[in-house]
Design a protein around this motif. Sequence first.
Motif, PDB file in Angstrom:
ATOM      1  N   LEU A 224      -7.042  -5.654 -10.428  1.00  0.00           N
ATOM      2  CA  LEU A 224      -7.895  -5.595  -9.271  1.00  0.00           C
ATOM      3  C   LEU A 224      -7.628  -6.977  -8.732  1.00  0.00           C
ATOM      4  N   ASN A 225      -7.123  -8.260 -10.011  1.00  0.00           N
ATOM      5  CA  ASN A 225      -7.187  -9.315  -9.454  1.00  0.00           C
ATOM      6  C   ASN A 225      -6.385  -9.536  -7.910  1.00  0.00           C
ATOM      7  N   GLN A 226      -5.362  -8.500  -7.739  1.00  0.00           N
ATOM      8  CA  GLN A 226      -4.152  -8.734  -6.868  1.00  0.00           C
ATOM      9  C   GLN A 226      -4.947  -8.130  -5.313  1.00  0.00           C
ATOM     10  N   ILE A 227      -5.679  -6.763  -5.762  1.00  0.00           N
ATOM     11  CA  ILE A 227      -7.000  -6.411  -4.459  1.00  0.00           C
ATOM     12  C   ILE A 227      -7.415  -7.334  -3.921  1.00  0.00           C
ATOM     13  N   LEU A 228      -8.244  -8.160  -5.287  1.00  0.00           N
ATOM     14  CA  LEU A 228      -9.238  -9.528  -4.563  1.00  0.00           C
ATOM     15  C   LEU A 228      -8.686 -10.376  -3.978  1.00  0.00           C
ATOM     16  N   LYS A 229      -7.612 -10.791  -4.412  1.00  0.00           N
ATOM     17  CA  LYS A 229      -6.629 -11.738  -3.665  1.00  0.00           C
ATOM     18  C   LYS A 229      -6.610 -11.214  -2.124  1.00  0.00           C
ATOM     19  N   GLY A 230      -6.119  -9.807  -2.011  1.00  0.00           N
ATOM     20  CA  GLY A 230      -5.469 -10.254  -0.638  1.00  0.00           C
ATOM     21  C   GLY A 230      -3.833  -9.475  -0.597  1.00  0.00           C
ATOM     22  N   ARG A 231      -4.054  -9.173  -1.543  1.00  0.00           N
ATOM     23  CA  ARG A 231      -2.684  -8.831  -1.845  1.00  0.00           C
ATOM     24  C   ARG A 231      -2.313  -6.995  -1.135  1.00  0.00           C
ATOM     25  N   TYR A 233      -4.080  -5.964   1.108  1.00  0.00           N
ATOM     26  CA  TYR A 233      -5.002  -5.950   2.246  1.00  0.00           C
ATOM     27  C   TYR A 233      -3.736  -6.144   3.797  1.00  0.00           C
ATOM     28  N   PRO A 234      -3.676  -5.270   4.478  1.00  0.00           N
ATOM     29  CA  PRO A 234      -5.316  -4.400   4.816  1.00  0.00           C
ATOM     30  C   PRO A 234      -4.813  -2.556   4.414  1.00  0.00           C
ATOM     31  N   ALA A 235      -3.683  -1.883   3.684  1.00  0.00           N
ATOM     32  CA  ALA A 235      -3.767  -0.892   2.948  1.00  0.00           C
ATOM     33  C   ALA A 235      -3.201  -0.466   1.664  1.00  0.00           C
ATOM     34  N   CYS A 236      -3.658   0.015   0.792  1.00  0.00           N
ATOM     35  CA  CYS A 236      -3.311   0.724  -0.583  1.00  0.00           C
ATOM     36  C   CYS A 236      -2.386   1.493  -0.647  1.00  0.00           C
ATOM     37  N   PRO A 237      -1.320   1.519  -2.147  1.00  0.00           N
ATOM     38  CA  PRO A 237      -0.845   2.952  -1.976  1.00  0.00           C
ATOM     39  C   PRO A 237      -1.565   3.925  -2.135  1.00  0.00           C
ATOM     40  N   HIS A 238      -1.219   5.509  -1.494  1.00  0.00           N
ATOM     41  CA  HIS A 238      -2.032   6.142  -1.699  1.00  0.00           C
ATOM     42  C   HIS A 238      -1.905   7.408  -3.437  1.00  0.00           C
ATOM     43  N   MET A 239      -2.981   6.504  -3.737  1.00  0.00           N
ATOM     44  CA  MET A 239      -2.181   7.417  -5.508  1.00  0.00           C
ATOM     45  C   MET A 239      -2.749   7.368  -6.416  1.00  0.00           C
ATOM     46  N   GLY A 240      -2.874   7.861  -6.970  1.00  0.00           N
ATOM     47  CA  GLY A 240      -4.123   7.940  -8.504  1.00  0.00           C
ATOM     48  C   GLY A 240      -3.553   8.183  -9.797  1.00  0.00           C
ATOM     49  N   PHE A 241      -5.319   8.017 -10.488  1.00  0.00           N
ATOM     50  CA  PHE A 241      -4.866   7.503 -11.733  1.00  0.00           C
ATOM     51  C   PHE A 241      -6.105   8.367 -12.591  1.00  0.00           C
ATOM     52  N   MET A 278     -11.016   3.035  -5.862  1.00  0.00           N
ATOM     53  CA  MET A 278     -10.775   1.267  -6.306  1.00  0.00           C
ATOM     54  C   MET A 278     -11.461   0.554  -5.745  1.00  0.00           C
ATOM     55  N   ALA A 279     -11.136   0.578  -4.727  1.00  0.00           N
ATOM     56  CA  ALA A 279     -11.390  -1.060  -3.317  1.00  0.00           C
ATOM     57  C   ALA A 279     -12.397  -0.369  -2.020  1.00  0.00           C
ATOM     58  N   ARG A 280     -12.770   1.018  -2.455  1.00  0.00           N
ATOM     59  CA  ARG A 280     -14.263   0.505  -2.026  1.00  0.00           C
ATOM     60  C   ARG A 280     -15.823   0.341  -2.904  1.00  0.00           C
ATOM     61  N   ALA A 281     -15.006   0.615  -4.581  1.00  0.00           N
ATOM     62  CA  ALA A 281     -16.381   0.780  -4.939  1.00  0.00           C
ATOM     63  C   ALA A 281     -15.898  -1.138  -5.574  1.00  0.00           C
ATOM     64  N   ILE A 282     -15.619  -1.367  -4.873  1.00  0.00           N
ATOM     65  CA  ILE A 282     -15.133  -3.151  -5.022  1.00  0.00           C
ATOM     66  C   ILE A 282     -16.583  -3.680  -4.241  1.00  0.00           C
ATOM     67  N   PHE A 291     -13.644 -10.870  -0.166  1.00  0.00           N
ATOM     68  CA  PHE A 291     -12.861 -10.080  -0.733  1.00  0.00           C
ATOM     69  C   PHE A 291     -11.959  -9.331   0.883  1.00  0.00           C
ATOM     70  N   ARG A 292     -10.926  -9.627   0.620  1.00  0.00           N
ATOM     71  CA  ARG A 292     -10.261  -9.054   1.106  1.00  0.00           C
ATOM     72  C   ARG A 292      -9.682  -7.573   0.970  1.00  0.00           C
ATOM     73  N   THR A 293     -10.738  -6.735   0.983  1.00  0.00           N
ATOM     74  CA  THR A 293      -9.880  -5.406  -0.056  1.00  0.00           C
ATOM     75  C   THR A 293      -9.440  -4.826   0.828  1.00  0.00           C
ATOM     76  N   PRO A 294      -8.380  -3.162   0.534  1.00  0.00           N
ATOM     77  CA  PRO A 294      -8.032  -2.346   1.434  1.00  0.00           C
ATOM     78  C   PRO A 294      -8.932  -2.064   2.338  1.00  0.00           C
ATOM     79  N   ILE A 295      -8.501  -1.757   3.538  1.00  0.00           N
ATOM     80  CA  ILE A 295      -9.653  -0.788   4.423  1.00  0.00           C
ATOM     81  C   ILE A 295      -8.418   0.452   4.861  1.00  0.00           C
ATOM     82  N   ALA A 296      -7.570   0.245   4.448  1.00  0.00           N
ATOM     83  CA  ALA A 296      -6.855   1.973   4.639  1.00  0.00           C
ATOM     84  C   ALA A 296      -5.767   1.994   3.690  1.00  0.00           C
ATOM     85  N   THR A 297      -5.516   3.843   3.470  1.00  0.00           N
ATOM     86  CA  THR A 297      -4.071   4.053   2.759  1.00  0.00           C
ATOM     87  C   THR A 297      -2.552   3.877   3.480  1.00  0.00           C
ATOM     88  N   ALA A 298      -1.734   2.994   2.665  1.00  0.00           N
ATOM     89  CA  ALA A 298      -1.083   2.623   3.614  1.00  0.00           C
ATOM     90  C   ALA A 298       0.098   3.512   3.995  1.00  0.00           C
TER      91      ALA A 298
END
Length: 363
Positions: A224-231, A233-241, A278-282, A291-298
């Motif tokens: 979450l810290n990496q996401i909050l720092k914008g690491r 951004y703008p897209a996150c990996p398409h994977m789940g848990f 997770m990004a949408r929840a933030i 917060f520079r949360t992802p807006i798309a899937t990488a």
Amino acid sequence: MSQLSFQPAYDAEKALQPATVCVTGVTGFVAGSVVSRLLELGHTVHGTCRDPSRTDTVAHLTSLPGAAERLKLFKADLLSEGSFDEPVRGCDYVIHTASPFIMDVPEAEVQAKLLGPAVKGTEHVLSAASKSPSVKRVVLTSSCAAIYGDPWEFGKDHVYTEADWNPTATAKVLPYYYSKKLAEQKAWEMSKAQSQWTLVVINPAAILGPPLSKRTDSESISLLNQILKGRAYPACPHMGFGAVDVRDVAAAHTLAMSDPKAEGRYICVAKSMLMCDMARAIKAGFPNSKFRTPIATAPKWLLSIIGPAVGMPRDLITYALGKCPQFNNSKIQSELGFKFHSPEAAIKDQVDAMLALGIAKPF
């Protein structure tokens, strides 16, 4: 918010007379919430950690309500045979949470940093339980990592249950997953070789929710810290848990300890989520933040850059890309009457706590 106001005590917890409980690895993310709940329920806790004299790592525990009267800390090391004998002596129950939680380990260090401590630590704790005639039950913190490796290893539509064991992980592939599998197998082997105490195992997936201390071993805090720092951004990996609130995980442990009906393994997952969820929840929890949360899937080609940037080992990306595991969590609900809370709310509480503790910074 106290443990019991968030997750009220179950009837079996209320019925259990005050007991003495050894909790291993008390400075860990899960263990902190377990200790807090046990103290609220009126139990005495023998907590183990590497160095009880380090106030920076234990102050959040010693300041808990009831800790001054009913929390005693002991020095113990997973690789040191006999070091758990003293803290376990005279205890009615043992909750073994201590285990290395390192997702990205160089191959040359896997045995020393993961497999050895996980398996030997389990062996030493359970041996201590067998040496103390007072111990009635051991509750082990395992993981869904012991249940699966590749989310689709049994087919795209497979729903994981307590009957499943991870067939993918090895010392070279998903070694953290392998350490959890080996440690749990060692626990079942030792349990079946004796009749003094019963073993109950809790298998959570990604654990979310508020930490009690800024010094935490939670991979979700790091993610979450990496996401909050914008690491990401703008897209996150398409994977789940699978996802679950840490306060629910704590309650699962104390309920499994308290309820005579508890037996076997229990998947402890509220629901499955994609990283974009997770990004949408933030975003939903902090609509006015920067917060520079992802807006798309990488796309796939970006994952070799984005994945490691948010702390994901390459083998995890290889096996989890484009997939989301599904879990059947009905056993813990039907057998123990357990109720789960929303992972999205857990994320909101987690970020709030991270900001308050200085783990994350507002942007």
